[in-house]
Design an enzyme around this catalytic site. Structure first.
Site, PDB file in Angstrom:
ATOM      1  N   SER A 127       0.834  -1.196   0.000  1.00 28.25           N
ATOM      2  CA  SER A 127       0.000   0.000   0.000  1.00 28.25           C
ATOM      3  C   SER A 127       0.868   1.244   0.000  1.00 28.25           C
ATOM      4  O   SER A 127       2.014   1.224   0.451  1.00 28.25           O
ATOM      5  CB  SER A 127      -0.901   0.026   1.236  1.00 28.25           C
ATOM      6  N   ASP A 128       0.315   2.334  -0.517  1.00 28.09           N
ATOM      7  CA  ASP A 128       0.917   3.628  -0.238  1.00 28.09           C
ATOM      8  C   ASP A 128       0.707   3.902   1.251  1.00 28.09           C
ATOM      9  O   ASP A 128      -0.099   3.261   1.926  1.00 28.09           O
ATOM     10  CB  ASP A 128       0.271   4.719  -1.105  1.00 28.09           C
ATOM     11  N   TRP A 129       1.424   4.883   1.769  1.00 30.32           N
ATOM     12  CA  TRP A 129       1.423   5.141   3.203  1.00 30.32           C
ATOM     13  C   TRP A 129       0.058   5.693   3.637  1.00 30.32           C
ATOM     14  O   TRP A 129      -0.370   6.745   3.184  1.00 30.32           O
ATOM     15  CB  TRP A 129       2.549   6.104   3.539  1.00 30.32           C
TER      16      TRP A 129
END
Length: 859
Positions: free
Chosen positions: A306-308
């Site tokens: 995932s992106d942050w």
């Protein structure tokens, strides 16, 4: 030069105004009426609130082809792991709780250290003694696969020597559907073919060093506005969820998925899913995108992270194909994770089957083996992202009471990469206009240099954290896509050095507000037949930074720093004015193209630390410009047919991609609009001629759609179903807010500690079924059906340098599919060739089946 080959040869409403500022009115959409695709399927598939179809189960990795050895090792390793150790591999430890921007748990007893993940696509973020490389858009302007590889390799070495396992880049999303998009510069080009080629070679360069590349952001995150709910609310926008990119399946595959297919074919280790929703489903738990498109159709063997803070669910994300959550916590430093102990609980209560967790772990470990990270990345991390101090807190966010140590060893990892950076900077500088003013000799009577963009930031090259200001010359955009500059060679410094080396006369004014002084110097330069060089820029970046109400995305396509007034002041007084533009993308410069006193225009993009030296090399003829525009420069923002949604059009903002495949030059062709400078345009100091064009049909097997289904999902090792076996170890010192895989209670409901425990009604049909899954017709290991990559045609052409200077030319091959709803032409080949004076060479393009195919939504 463009070579246009129609496919037949290869194979016997009223306008509206655009948005102003960030208020959205009077255009509350993302496609202008005149930019809408004529294809009814596009309109039908780009509707507000449309729903992404579910696709389950999540395909388990096959370990076929070049991944075979890595999978054998990974399966053996994962078979030795406990439940907690498997969970540890999938979960970040939390924001600012370890030294890197992202860090997984480790398996100490088997010698597997935590994986360290670090930005950015232009260098190692948040540390010193690293290089600041040119941006992706500059690499695209070189149209040079070798330079893309070399840059990737150099960045890989620097990350490796800092102890990094995963470089969070390169970027193909955003692709660049709208020129105002804030992070377009991190990627390459709005053309999927050009992006795909340079994306793939960048990945190969990075991974040659043992560092994993992370292809991002998957997918259709084409604007910064409304990418995250808390961020948008902080700007005063009352949204309830991130915006949804609503897109039809053909456009999805032909435009936005295209470069990711190239990445998977190149063997990319990981893919990062994006913040936005796609067809109302979060990209990081969108089963159609992750399970169907990425893992089934493209046969992706690595892992999805995932992106942050982009993970919006636990079980739902895991079953939809997410393999790793970053930074681990739900909201930075809240100490809670959708994975971690909740993933342990999910496996114990059966809402996540063991085979799915095992597949997640195998994919992560296989990627490590695949790039030879076990033997090539041997150095421990030697820096901390959160401070430049030598000594500091071991766990930065919770303070020194939890330990202090040597956190920064200040290791210089740059080697001699400055020379490569200078080369890319020069070879990415596009000469747009030249009325005989260039190249300069260095012996002009007087060289007058003007513009804030020519000078240095008085606060220093890193005086603004995350480069979140536009002060002085622009060498990189802002946000997580930037890196620390070890120095900054400004144009003012480099040009002065050039002139002074010839004992010439040089004066500069880097204050755009010095109206009187600028006019006087320009007039005096003109009177002695000297040269005036003006510098201007336009900036953008990530959405967490707001510069003058540009919330990541640009609010217009004009120049910054009051440059237009400065340029007007100079050109009014000097009839030999050279304009140099440092920008993140297209700017409106039609008036300057037509201005008689502007004798040359150059676009230099975001060239990194060697900016001044690079532009000096081109201006003074040491480098003959060969760069070509990787995007179109239009006369007005509405000409692109697409735009950013600046004001929510409902609580969950809806981005309806009704333009379909008609972005950038495709949109100009479709609407028969003449741009200021077209995609692929760029001048040289020499001339080239083309001749002897031939097209040869190659022998290729008939395309065979993939059939059949997968073997049952394997499991590795066993899981002790007794919750008491998974409690926190008694001898463990627990760091506050750190994400652990352990339970705090033998009662799973108590350990879950949230409402809704036991509810499995959200689990889609087939999501838990590990018996098999059907292969899609276009599927195949690492890039999709092998027949899509078969070469069908060979196109040859001879190019001769007929001028007086050696130089390089970029030949471009375009084809027309010829369909009712197809673009006039699309790029499907390019080759860069260097030619001495009078030299002639033949170049060759190979056209593959996928290059001449359309995506069939019914097949």
């Amino acid at each position: 030069m463009r070579l246009f080959a129609p496919l037949c040869c290869l194979a016997a409403v009223s306008p509206v105004l655009g948005q102003f500022g960030n208020n959205g009115a009077p255009f509350p959409n993302v496609t202008y009426r005149t930019g809408v695709s004529p294809n009814p399927a596009v309109l039908l598939g780009a509707q507000s609130n449309q729903i992404s179809p579910p696709r389950y189960p999540s395909p388990w990795g096959s370990g076929e082809g070049e991944w075979a050895d890595a999978y054998v090792k990974a399966r053996e390793f994962v078979g030795q792991l406990t439940l907690e150790e498997k969970v540890n591999l999938t979960t970040g430890t939390g924001w600012q709780l370890e030294s890197r921007v992202g860090q997984t748990g480790s398996v100490p007893r088997l010698g597997f250290r935590a994986l360290c993940l670090q930005d950015s696509p232009v260098g190692v973020r948040y540390t010193d003694f690293v290089s600041l490389f040119p941006a992706g858009v500059n690499v695209a302007a070189t149209w040079d696969r070798d330079l893309a590889y070399a840059r990737g390799e150099a960045m890989g070495f620097e990350n490796r020597d800092k102890g990094i396992n995963v470089l969070l880049g390169p970027v193909a999303g955003p692709l660049g559907r709208s020129p105002e998009g804030g992070r377009n510069w991190e990627g390459f080009s709005p053309d999927p073919y050009l992006t795909g080629q340079l994306f793939a070679t960048s990945i190969q360069g990075i991974q040659s060093t043992g560092v994993q590349a992370c292809a991002k952001h998957f997918i259709a995150q084409e604007q910064e506005h409304f990418r995250q709910t808390p961020e948008a609310r902080a700007y005063g926008f009352n949204i309830t969820e991130p915006g949804s990119s609503n897109i039809d399946d053909q456009t999805l595959h032909e435009l936005y998925v295209w470069p990711f297919a190239d990445a998977v074919k190149a063997g990319v280790a990981s893919v990062m899913c994006s913040y936005n929703l796609v067809n109302q489903s979060a990209a990081c738990q969108n089963s159609y995108l992750l399970n169907q498109v990425l893992k089934n159709e493209l046969g992706f063997q690595g892992y999805v992270m995932s992106d942050w803070q982009a993970t919006l669910g636990g079980v739902s994300s895991v079953l939809a194909g997410l393999d790793m959550t970053m930074a681990g916590d739900i909201v930075f430093d809240d100490g809670i994770s959708y994975f971690g102990p909740n993933l342990t609980i999910a496996v114990l209560n059966g809402t996540v089957p063991q085979w799915r967790l095992d597949d997640m772990a195998v994919r992560i470990v296989a990627a490590w083996y695949f790039v030879e990270g076990d033997t090539k990345v041997t150095k421990d991390p030697n820096f901390q992202s959160w401070t430049f101090d030598t000594f500091g807190s071991t766990h930065f966010h919770v303070g020194p009471q939890w330990g202090t140590e040597l956190v920064n060893k200040h290791v210089d990892v740059r080697r001699e990469h400055g020379a490569l950076i200078r080369k890319i900077g020069a070879e990415s500088t596009v000469l747009l206009k030249n009325n005989g003013a260039l190249p300069l000799t260095g012996k002009e009577r007087l060289t007058g240099v003007f513009g804030e963009d020519a000078g240095s930031n008085p606060l220093g090259p890193n005086g603004c954290r995350n480069h979140n200001c536009d002060t002085g010359t622009l060498i990189v955009g802002w946000g997580s896509g930037q890196a620390q500059a070890p120095y900054q060679v400004s144009p003012d410094t480099a040009l002065q050095n050039e002139v002074v080396s010839h004992y010439g006369s040089y004066e500069s004014i880097t204050n755009n507000s010095a109206i009187t002084q600028i006019a006087a110097l320009a007039r005096r330069t003109n009177d002695v037949a000297g040269v005036c060089i003006v510098f201007a820029n336009a900036d953008s970046g990530e959405g967490f930074v707001n510069i003058e109400n540009n919330f990541g995305d640009r609010k217009n396509l004009t120049l910054w720093q009051g440059a237009d007034a400065m340029i007007g002041n100079v050109t009014k007084n000097c009839n030999n004015t050279v304009l140099v533009i440092h920008s993140v993308g297209a700017v409106e410069i039609e008036a300057y193209k037509q201005h008689p006193n502007i004798t040359a225009i150059l676009w230099a993009g975001l060239p990194g630390e060697q900016s001044g030296n690079a532009i000096a090399d081109v201006l003074y003829g040491r480098v003959n410009p060969s760069a070509k525009l990787p995007f179109t420069i239009g006369k007005a923002r509405s000409d692109y047919g697409t735009d950013v949604l600046y004001t929510p059009n409902q609580p969950v903002p809806q981005f309806n991609f009704q333009e379909g495949v008609f972005v950038d030059y495709r949109a100009f062709d479709h609407r028969n609009l003449t741009p200021t400078y077209e995609f692929g345009f760029g001048l040289s100091y020499t001339n080239f001629t083309y001749s002897d064009l031939t097209i040869t049909k190659l022998e290729a097997a008939a395309y065979t759609p993939t059939t059949g289904s997968a073997e049952p999902a394997p499991t590795y090792g066993s899981v002790d179903k007794d919750p008491s076996a998974h409690l926190f170890p008694a001898n463990l010192t627990r760091i506050p807010l750190f994400i652990y895989p352990y339970l705090n209670s033998t009662n799973l409901s108590t350990a879950y500690n949230a409402a809704g425990y036991g509810d499995s009604t959200f689990i889609s049909e087939g999501a838990l079924d590990g018996s098999s899954f059907a292969h899609t017709p276009s599927s195949g290991s690492s890039g999709g059906n092998a027949g899509l990559w078969d070469p069908l045609y060979k196109v040859c052409v001879s190019i001769a340098n007929t001028g007086a200077v050696a130089g390089a030319e970029v030949a471009q091959l375009y084809i027309s599919h010829g369909g009712q709803y197809d673009p006039v032409r699309v790029l499907k080949g390019f080759e860069k060739v260097f030619l001495g004076v009078g030299e002639k060479k033949q170049i060759e393009f190979v056209v593959r089946r996928r290059d001449v195919a359309n995506w069939d939504t019914e097949a």
